[in-house]
Scaffold this active site. Structure first.
Site, PDB file in Angstrom:
ATOM      1  N   GLU A 186       0.883  -1.371  -0.052  1.00 51.20           N
ATOM      2  CA  GLU A 186       0.159  -0.048   0.161  1.00 51.20           C
ATOM      3  C   GLU A 186       0.641   1.248   0.001  1.00 51.20           C
ATOM      4  O   GLU A 186       0.506   2.259   0.625  1.00 51.20           O
ATOM      5  CB  GLU A 186      -0.932   0.038   1.102  1.00 51.20           C
ATOM      6  CG  GLU A 186      -1.940  -1.154   0.999  1.00 51.20           C
ATOM      7  CD  GLU A 186      -3.102  -1.149   2.048  1.00 51.20           C
ATOM      8  OE1 GLU A 186      -3.096  -0.244   2.974  1.00 51.20           O
ATOM      9  OE2 GLU A 186      -4.253  -1.940   1.731  1.00 51.20           O
ATOM     10  N   GLU A 429     -13.663  -8.315   7.691  1.00 48.19           N
ATOM     11  CA  GLU A 429     -12.269  -7.931   8.197  1.00 48.19           C
ATOM     12  C   GLU A 429     -11.851  -8.969   9.125  1.00 48.19           C
ATOM     13  O   GLU A 429     -12.502  -9.318  10.120  1.00 48.19           O
ATOM     14  CB  GLU A 429     -12.608  -6.514   8.851  1.00 48.19           C
ATOM     15  CG  GLU A 429     -11.148  -5.919   9.259  1.00 48.19           C
ATOM     16  CD  GLU A 429     -10.152  -5.921   8.277  1.00 48.19           C
ATOM     17  OE1 GLU A 429     -10.073  -5.243   7.288  1.00 48.19           O
ATOM     18  OE2 GLU A 429      -9.019  -6.865   8.540  1.00 48.19           O
ATOM     19  N   GLU A 522      -8.792   5.278  -0.606  1.00 48.00           N
ATOM     20  CA  GLU A 522      -9.041   5.608   0.974  1.00 48.00           C
ATOM     21  C   GLU A 522      -7.945   6.165   1.539  1.00 48.00           C
ATOM     22  O   GLU A 522      -8.089   7.053   2.506  1.00 48.00           O
ATOM     23  CB  GLU A 522      -9.134   4.098   1.692  1.00 48.00           C
ATOM     24  CG  GLU A 522      -8.270   3.162   1.741  1.00 48.00           C
ATOM     25  CD  GLU A 522      -8.413   1.829   2.275  1.00 48.00           C
ATOM     26  OE1 GLU A 522      -9.398   1.079   1.503  1.00 48.00           O
ATOM     27  OE2 GLU A 522      -7.707   1.077   2.984  1.00 48.00           O
TER      28      GLU A 522
HETATM   29  C1  NOJ Z   1      -8.866  -1.642   4.997  1.00 51.63           C
HETATM   30  C2  NOJ Z   1      -9.769  -1.919   3.625  1.00 51.63           C
HETATM   31  O1  NOJ Z   1      -9.094  -1.353   2.545  1.00 51.63           O
HETATM   32  C3  NOJ Z   1     -10.643  -0.719   3.802  1.00 51.63           C
HETATM   33  O2  NOJ Z   1     -11.722  -0.905   2.636  1.00 51.63           O
HETATM   34  C4  NOJ Z   1     -11.643  -1.099   4.856  1.00 51.63           C
HETATM   35  O3  NOJ Z   1     -12.631  -0.110   4.897  1.00 51.63           O
HETATM   36  C5  NOJ Z   1     -10.787  -1.354   6.245  1.00 51.63           C
HETATM   37  N1  NOJ Z   1      -9.537  -2.182   5.909  1.00 51.63           N
HETATM   38  C6  NOJ Z   1     -11.543  -2.089   7.215  1.00 51.63           C
HETATM   39  O4  NOJ Z   1     -11.742  -3.062   7.302  1.00 51.63           O
HETATM   40 CA    CA Z   2      -6.278  -1.263   2.514  1.00 51.72          CA
END
Ligand code: NOJ
Ligand code: CA
Length: 715
Positions: A186, A429, A522
């Site tokens: 990332e 998650e 994000e």
């Molecule tokens: C990282 C992910 O890339 C994201 O899309 C997600 O909202 C968060 N983790 C929480 O799971």
């Molecule tokens: Ca991510």
């Protein structure tokens, strides 16, 4: 007599030890050679240019067990003879393949698989004639090769200590790189000559939660490079299964890249049992950048679909309760408390924090919006218990994936969604407690089926459990595939975040619609973000292996809108966010902003509603890594095209000949462009929508603002 013998020897060694093949169009040439010490090497040329100079092949072994008799090479003595030298050639096979196949979904309807193959079987006389085959496939746009280990008495179980594969380059090419890291991809990209790579800056990157930097001169694959002669060279791998991901060590004086595999918790690289094979190592090359983007070599090197009935696999456009958590106006967690254990039975006893995102009411608002605007799915994150305490603690029991928070009525939501013809997208998650996930996944997938969720977004934030394993090691690589397989058995689709970057496995598992596995949109919500050039590099790197869930479509560019103290912003114009639906290929596309923001700009939102997610054809029109990408795609089953053009921080004019249109008819083009004074930083939300009649003879010339882009629908 003696003279004859010598001549024979020369002939046989020149026939046997050096073998060449050419690509079907004759442009690429591959030469395999066995040195005097029996070391396997290869080299690659493209027309008059050398791409890879003579480079070493082979593997270093640690433990090894023969199939019969007692284990001669006891563990960890480092006495094990490696698969690196002392070889003789025992067999040469060549083949030529020309076929076509149709992906379940994709950038094009039909893919041509056309290559020449050379496979060299080697044996080590000094190690009981132990055998290894190196298989090369030479396509018109590149090379793939892998190591194969046939079933044999003298090689059964073995541990790979290192892979020795090298890519010896001809000079100090310009590279688009991210730091070699066992746990994350990332990062944003850096552009520099190979000699100037310094990955240690990664130590100051604070916005990534699990990082394991390898060292100054280590980078990740896919590595995109450009030579001083103008050759575009991409080094990567295909079909990564049951083996660790390949990073690259850069010799910064001699420009030799050496494969560096991600280790496991005890420092070993891979555990193998014959018969077995490594993933393919790939070198894709052209003098045209657009050819790199159009290459299907990675897909062609993967196995055909293992799923027979694929009728349930559907590309999707979706919205979700998501961006608001990244921006911070809503939370994943229900209560603001720490140290809550999963064994808590009465979650209602916690005091709600008042900003929990995944409520029944908010979810219904999204379902209504999806139904009204024709979206297939709604993702909801933070619906399940456990988010109070979910990361940073390397904790085993975090989520159970089946218990909703008290304010998320899964029965009612499932009923409501289905009454509106909208599909729910599940969120798992794992917090990287992968052992926990493996124990619970069967139950979790039953839960999905019960409530009608056809797809799941998985996530692997933070450090891995089993402790000591890395995101990109062999154990995790197996895990991601296991998830895709288990989901396929249940007729469920997958979108994996923080997983190892894809290597074309969506051909084999077409239910694996997308991965994140790179720096997504994000980051723009809560960090220094993604520089304007980021999206012009991703297609040449991360997307070489498969679709990315980049989550485009952010209209409210500056986060100060939500809170005047917030300095973060998306580093593009609004119009470029539209273009990303076309330039960032994925069969799964999110409209990532709040519904309320789309309601402010309904005219621009129309493009997101219209844009397709599955294609009959794709034309890469112009591209330069780090600078710009322009692509046109034809909607599956329709006489309709979408064009996306993006630029980096420099403004430019995209020049788009419409010669791909049918010549016998007129079309309407709807153009969503940056306004004259648009600028990613100074004026990012200024756009203009125009419409005109066009034909195949027209050439569109559209100005892109700094950090800008344009999106066009033609029908
Ligand atoms: C990282 C992910 O890339 C994201 O899309 C997600 O909202 C968060 N983790 C929480 O799971
Ligand atoms: Ca991510």
């Amino acid at each position: 007599m003696k003279r004859i013998f010598i001549i024979l020897l020369i002939i046989s060694s020149s026939i046997v030890n050096s073998q060449s093949i050419k690509s079907p169009d004759g442009k690429l040439a591959l030469t395999f050679n066995l040195t005097d010490e029996g070391i396997p090497t290869y080299q690659l040329t493209y027309g008059k240019y050398k791409v890879i100079k003579e480079s070493r092949l082979g593997l270093m072994l640690k433990d090894m067990y023969e199939k019969t008799g007692v284990d001669k090479f006891s563990q960890s003595t480092n006495q094990v003879p490696s698969l690196d030298r002392g070889f003789t050639i025992t067999k040469i096979d060549t083949a030529s393949v020309e076929e076509t196949w149709n992906p379940v979904w994709g950038e094009v309807k039909t893919i041509r698989n056309n290559y020449k193959e050379l496979s060299v079987t080697l044996s080590q006389p000094s190690v009981n004639n132990r055998q290894m085959t190196i298989r090369f496939r030479l396509f018109n746009d590149g090379l793939g090769f892998r190591y194969e280990f046939p079933m044999q008495d003298n090689l059964n179980y073995f541990t790979v200590a290192d892979e020795l594969t090298q890519f010896s380059l001809t000079g100090d090419h310009v590279a688009f790189w991210i730091p070699g890291d066992y746990d994350t991809n990332e990062y944003y990209y850096s552009k520099s000559p190979l000699s100037k790579i310094d990955a240690t800056y990664s130590r100051n990157v604070n916005e990534i939660f699990s990082k394991t930097l390898i060292g100054k001169n280590f980078v990740q694959s896919p590595l995109m490079m450009k030579s001083s002669e103008g050759l575009y060279i991409n080094i990567f791998e295909a079909a990564l299964v049951d083996y660790p991901a390949m990073h690259l060590e850069v010799d910064q004086s001699n420009f030799v890249l050496t494969s560096h595999l991600v280790p496991d918790a005890v420092g070993n690289k891979a555990y193998m049992q014959t018969p077995c094979k490594t993933p393919w190592r790939t070198v894709i090359v052209s003098d045209k950048a657009t050819d790199i983007l159009a290459s299907k070599t990675i897909l062609n090197l993967n196995e055909p679909s293992k799923i027979d009935d694929t009728s349930w696999i559907k590309p999707m456009k979706y919205i979700g309760i998501w961006w608001e958590m990244h921006v911070g106006t809503a939370s994943w967690n229900y209560a603001d408390v720490n140290n809550v254990s999963l064994s808590l039975t009465d979650w209602k006893s916690l005091k709600p924090n008042g900003i929990h995102g995944a409520t029944t009411e908010r979810t219904k608002r999204y379902i209504d919006f999806a139904a009204q605007h024709g979206f297939d799915g709604v993702l909801v994150e933070g619906w399940n218990v456990g988010w109070e305490d979910w990361f940073g603690k390397w904790k085993e029991e975090v989520f159970d994936f089946v218990t909703p928070y008290p304010d998320f009525d899964v029965e009612e939501i499932s009923r409501y969604a289905s009454s509106k013809g909208v599909k729910m997208i599940m969120h798992h998650e794992t917090s990287s407690s992968v052992t926990n996930y493996e124990r619970r996944m069967d139950e979790a997938y039953e839960f999905m089926k019960k409530y009608g969720y056809p797809a799941v977004k998985t996530g692997y934030v933070a450090r891995i459990i089993p402790r000591g394993e890395f995101h990109d090691g062999q154990w995790m690589v197996q895990h991601y595939v296991r998830v895709a397989e288990r989901l396929a058995k249940n007729k469920l689709m997958l979108n994996a975040h923080e997983a190892v970057r894809p290597t074309g496995l969506h051909r084999t598992y077409p239910n694996w619609l997308a991965c994140e596995s790179a720096r997504g949109n994000e980051f723009n919500a809560w960090s220094v973000g993604n520089p304007p050039e980021h999206e012009t590099i991703l297609p040449f790197t991360r997307l070489m292996g498969g679709p990315m869930d980049y989550t485009p479509g952010i209209f409210q560019i500056k986060m100060s809108y939500y809170n005047p103290d917030k300095k973060e912003q998306v580093h593009t114009t609004l119009s470029k966010q539209l273009a990303l639906y076309v330039t960032m290929y994925s069969p799964l596309q999110m409209a990532a902003d709040y519904p309320e923001n789309y309601e402010r700009f309904m005219d621009a939102f129309q493009f997101i509603k219209d844009v397709a997610v599955d294609w009959d054809d794709t034309k890469y029109i112009e591209a330069e890594p780090g600078d710009y990408v322009t692509v046109a795609r034809k909607t599956k089953g329709k006489n309709e095209w979408f064009i996306g053009a993006i630029t980096d921080e420099s403004e430019r004019t995209a020049i788009i000949p419409l010669s791909f249109l049918d010549s016998d008819r007129k079309y309407t083009a709807e153009i969503y462009a940056d306004a004259k004074d648009a600028h990613w930083e100074k004026n990012p939300m200024a756009y203009e929508i125009t419409s005109k009649s066009v034909s195949s003879k027209d050439v569109l010339k559209i100005k892109l603002a700094p950090g800008g882009g344009c999106a066009v629908r033609i029908w």
